[in-house]
Scaffold this motif. Sequence first.
Motif, PDB file in Angstrom:
ATOM      1  N   PRO A  22       0.818  -1.225   0.000  1.00  0.00           N
ATOM      2  CA  PRO A  22       0.000   0.000   0.000  1.00  0.00           C
ATOM      3  C   PRO A  22       0.845   1.266   0.000  1.00  0.00           C
ATOM      4  CG  PRO A  22      -0.933  -1.632   1.490  1.00  0.00           C
ATOM      5  CD  PRO A  22       0.391  -2.186   1.021  1.00  0.00           C
ATOM      6  N   ILE A  23       1.972   1.252   0.724  1.00  0.00           N
ATOM      7  CA  ILE A  23       2.829   2.433   0.767  1.00  0.00           C
ATOM      8  C   ILE A  23       3.458   2.689  -0.598  1.00  0.00           C
ATOM      9  CG2 ILE A  23       4.954   3.392   1.751  1.00  0.00           C
ATOM     10  CD1 ILE A  23       4.232   2.010   4.370  1.00  0.00           C
ATOM     11  N   ALA A  24       3.931   1.602  -1.255  1.00  0.00           N
ATOM     12  CA  ALA A  24       4.548   1.759  -2.573  1.00  0.00           C
ATOM     13  C   ALA A  24       3.526   2.263  -3.591  1.00  0.00           C
ATOM     14  CB  ALA A  24       5.150   0.429  -3.027  1.00  0.00           C
ATOM     15  N   LEU A  25       2.304   1.725  -3.542  1.00  0.00           N
ATOM     16  CA  LEU A  25       1.274   2.146  -4.486  1.00  0.00           C
ATOM     17  C   LEU A  25       0.892   3.599  -4.242  1.00  0.00           C
ATOM     18  CD1 LEU A  25      -0.551   1.340  -6.793  1.00  0.00           C
ATOM     19  CD2 LEU A  25      -2.222   0.524  -5.126  1.00  0.00           C
ATOM     20  N   GLN A  26       0.822   3.995  -2.974  1.00  0.00           N
ATOM     21  CA  GLN A  26       0.501   5.383  -2.665  1.00  0.00           C
ATOM     22  C   GLN A  26       1.580   6.308  -3.217  1.00  0.00           C
ATOM     23  OE1 GLN A  26      -0.244   6.192   1.464  1.00  0.00           O
ATOM     24  NE2 GLN A  26      -1.041   8.234   1.061  1.00  0.00           N
ATOM     25  N   HIS A  27       2.832   5.872  -3.156  1.00  0.00           N
ATOM     26  CA  HIS A  27       3.918   6.681  -3.715  1.00  0.00           C
ATOM     27  C   HIS A  27       3.760   6.814  -5.229  1.00  0.00           C
ATOM     28  CE1 HIS A  27       7.938   8.274  -4.413  1.00  0.00           C
ATOM     29  NE2 HIS A  27       8.120   7.315  -5.301  1.00  0.00           N
ATOM     30  N   LEU A  28       3.397   5.714  -5.889  1.00  0.00           N
ATOM     31  CA  LEU A  28       3.256   5.737  -7.344  1.00  0.00           C
ATOM     32  C   LEU A  28       2.100   6.625  -7.798  1.00  0.00           C
ATOM     33  CD1 LEU A  28       3.817   1.954  -8.151  1.00  0.00           C
ATOM     34  CD2 LEU A  28       5.336   3.832  -8.785  1.00  0.00           C
ATOM     35  N   THR A  29       1.117   6.780  -6.940  1.00  0.00           N
ATOM     36  CA  THR A  29      -0.069   7.554  -7.328  1.00  0.00           C
ATOM     37  C   THR A  29      -0.138   8.910  -6.617  1.00  0.00           C
ATOM     38  OG1 THR A  29      -1.395   6.435  -5.627  1.00  0.00           O
ATOM     39  CG2 THR A  29      -1.381   5.471  -7.843  1.00  0.00           C
ATOM     40  N   ALA A  30       0.965   9.346  -6.040  1.00  0.00           N
ATOM     41  CA  ALA A  30       0.969  10.619  -5.321  1.00  0.00           C
ATOM     42  C   ALA A  30       0.978  11.813  -6.263  1.00  0.00           C
ATOM     43  CB  ALA A  30       2.187  10.684  -4.392  1.00  0.00           C
ATOM     44  N   ARG A  31       1.296  11.599  -7.508  1.00  0.00           N
ATOM     45  CA  ARG A  31       1.269  12.679  -8.488  1.00  0.00           C
ATOM     46  C   ARG A  31       0.750  12.103  -9.810  1.00  0.00           C
ATOM     47  NH1 ARG A  31       7.835  13.200  -8.923  1.00  0.00           N
ATOM     48  NH2 ARG A  31       8.187  11.631 -10.528  1.00  0.00           N
ATOM     49  N   PRO A  32       0.366  12.959 -10.719  1.00  0.00           N
ATOM     50  CA  PRO A  32      -0.217  12.459 -11.979  1.00  0.00           C
ATOM     51  C   PRO A  32       0.783  11.637 -12.792  1.00  0.00           C
ATOM     52  CG  PRO A  32      -0.689  14.792 -11.670  1.00  0.00           C
ATOM     53  CD  PRO A  32       0.331  14.428 -10.640  1.00  0.00           C
ATOM     54  N   SER A  33       0.236  10.749 -13.572  1.00  0.00           N
ATOM     55  CA  SER A  33       1.004   9.931 -14.514  1.00  0.00           C
ATOM     56  C   SER A  33       0.542  10.267 -15.922  1.00  0.00           C
ATOM     57  CB  SER A  33       0.763   8.444 -14.224  1.00  0.00           C
ATOM     58  OG  SER A  33       0.841   7.652 -15.382  1.00  0.00           O
ATOM     59  N   SER A  34       1.477  10.399 -16.847  1.00  0.00           N
ATOM     60  CA  SER A  34       1.101  10.717 -18.221  1.00  0.00           C
ATOM     61  C   SER A  34       0.184   9.641 -18.803  1.00  0.00           C
ATOM     62  CB  SER A  34       2.349  10.885 -19.095  1.00  0.00           C
ATOM     63  OG  SER A  34       3.162   9.720 -19.057  1.00  0.00           O
ATOM     64  N   ALA A  35       0.455   8.371 -18.480  1.00  0.00           N
ATOM     65  CA  ALA A  35      -0.383   7.290 -18.997  1.00  0.00           C
ATOM     66  C   ALA A  35      -1.807   7.396 -18.457  1.00  0.00           C
ATOM     67  CB  ALA A  35       0.219   5.937 -18.635  1.00  0.00           C
ATOM     68  N   ARG A  36      -1.927   7.748 -17.189  1.00  0.00           N
ATOM     69  CA  ARG A  36      -3.269   7.813 -16.593  1.00  0.00           C
ATOM     70  C   ARG A  36      -4.010   9.067 -17.029  1.00  0.00           C
ATOM     71  NH1 ARG A  36      -0.224   6.384 -11.846  1.00  0.00           N
ATOM     72  NH2 ARG A  36      -0.805   8.393 -10.917  1.00  0.00           N
ATOM     73  N   VAL A  37      -3.297  10.173 -17.249  1.00  0.00           N
ATOM     74  CA  VAL A  37      -3.934  11.374 -17.799  1.00  0.00           C
ATOM     75  C   VAL A  37      -4.466  11.067 -19.201  1.00  0.00           C
ATOM     76  CG1 VAL A  37      -3.510  13.724 -18.638  1.00  0.00           C
ATOM     77  CG2 VAL A  37      -2.636  13.014 -16.400  1.00  0.00           C
ATOM     78  N   TRP A  38      -3.661  10.392 -20.001  1.00  0.00           N
ATOM     79  CA  TRP A  38      -4.083   9.995 -21.353  1.00  0.00           C
ATOM     80  C   TRP A  38      -5.301   9.087 -21.274  1.00  0.00           C
ATOM     81  CZ3 TRP A  38      -2.030  12.637 -25.194  1.00  0.00           C
ATOM     82  CH2 TRP A  38      -2.141  12.189 -26.505  1.00  0.00           C
ATOM     83  N   ASP A  39      -5.289   8.160 -20.309  1.00  0.00           N
ATOM     84  CA  ASP A  39      -6.426   7.267 -20.114  1.00  0.00           C
ATOM     85  C   ASP A  39      -7.693   8.068 -19.810  1.00  0.00           C
ATOM     86  OD1 ASP A  39      -7.497   4.428 -19.419  1.00  0.00           O
ATOM     87  OD2 ASP A  39      -7.901   5.554 -17.581  1.00  0.00           O
ATOM     88  N   TRP A  40      -7.589   9.084 -18.970  1.00  0.00           N
ATOM     89  CA  TRP A  40      -8.750   9.929 -18.645  1.00  0.00           C
ATOM     90  C   TRP A  40      -9.256  10.632 -19.894  1.00  0.00           C
ATOM     91  CZ3 TRP A  40     -10.449  14.911 -18.906  1.00  0.00           C
ATOM     92  CH2 TRP A  40     -11.525  15.267 -18.092  1.00  0.00           C
TER      93      TRP A  40
END
Length: 287
Positions: A22-40
């Motif tokens: 959970p801590i690692a995932l929270q770190h990965l999602t603490a700021r926007p990702s270009s892939a996820r912005v594109w997905d949106w």
Amino acid sequence: MPPVDTRPLVPAQRQAPRGSTPIALQHLTARPSSARVWDWLLHGKDNYPVDAALARALLDTAGFLRDTAVINRAYAEHATAALVGRSIRQFIDLGCGLPAYPSLHKTAAALLPDGTGVTIAYVDHDPIVTAHTSALLTPHPPHRAVHLCADLARPKDILTSPALLDVLDLTQPVGVLAHAVLHELPDQDAHAALHGFARGLAPGSALSLTHLTADFSPAAMSRVAGLCRTAVLTTFFRTRTQVASLLDDWELVDPGLTETAHEHSDGRTAAHPVAASAAYAAIALNA
């Protein structure tokens, strides 16, 4: 312009990277990702509020960006079909991003006789992307896929990966797909990446490229770049001349380097103005 919400939120239903905590995932999602912005922008569901907030801010300053994403995706499907028409049956999708449908391996497979296999390496440096592609983009035989969490700026590492070599035959032509990803690399790394793939692949291999640009809407894209920098997303929106210079080791095929909404596109993009492309596109062969 509304402020960008950078607060992390980790919905339990999202696909987590293998071995993540959970801590690692929270770190990965603490700021926007270009892939996820594109997905949106493509009306996907595999993004977080932090990504949606940035995407909305981007649309507020450059309202055509959702069209840009749609056009780019349509071009990717067109280019994959064009490479199949050149007898290419295996692909490396660099910066593949989160799954979109139809998947590119299904696009290729639909054009081939039953029983003819398509092989694809889905490559992305984002472990969340790799988790999603592993779960959702694993085809049934005779098609094969491998999912690599790797940096496209290190082509040798990708081309010598045992996992990739277990699936792809690099003595045969390969189609390299680099769609809306090279703008994340500085000049030296972008040049090295395309040079490495050109020199590391068999004759008859091909490249399909799209690259974001500010040429058509300089003011809006300048503001987009500023928002991305604030969100710690690197952007190098190159001019047509600069994009062409990345292709020194490749031989362009007709119609050359054009806007993504040019004649490559299909009926889904016909209603969009060319400037909404916000990107250049090309198909090229290793020279």
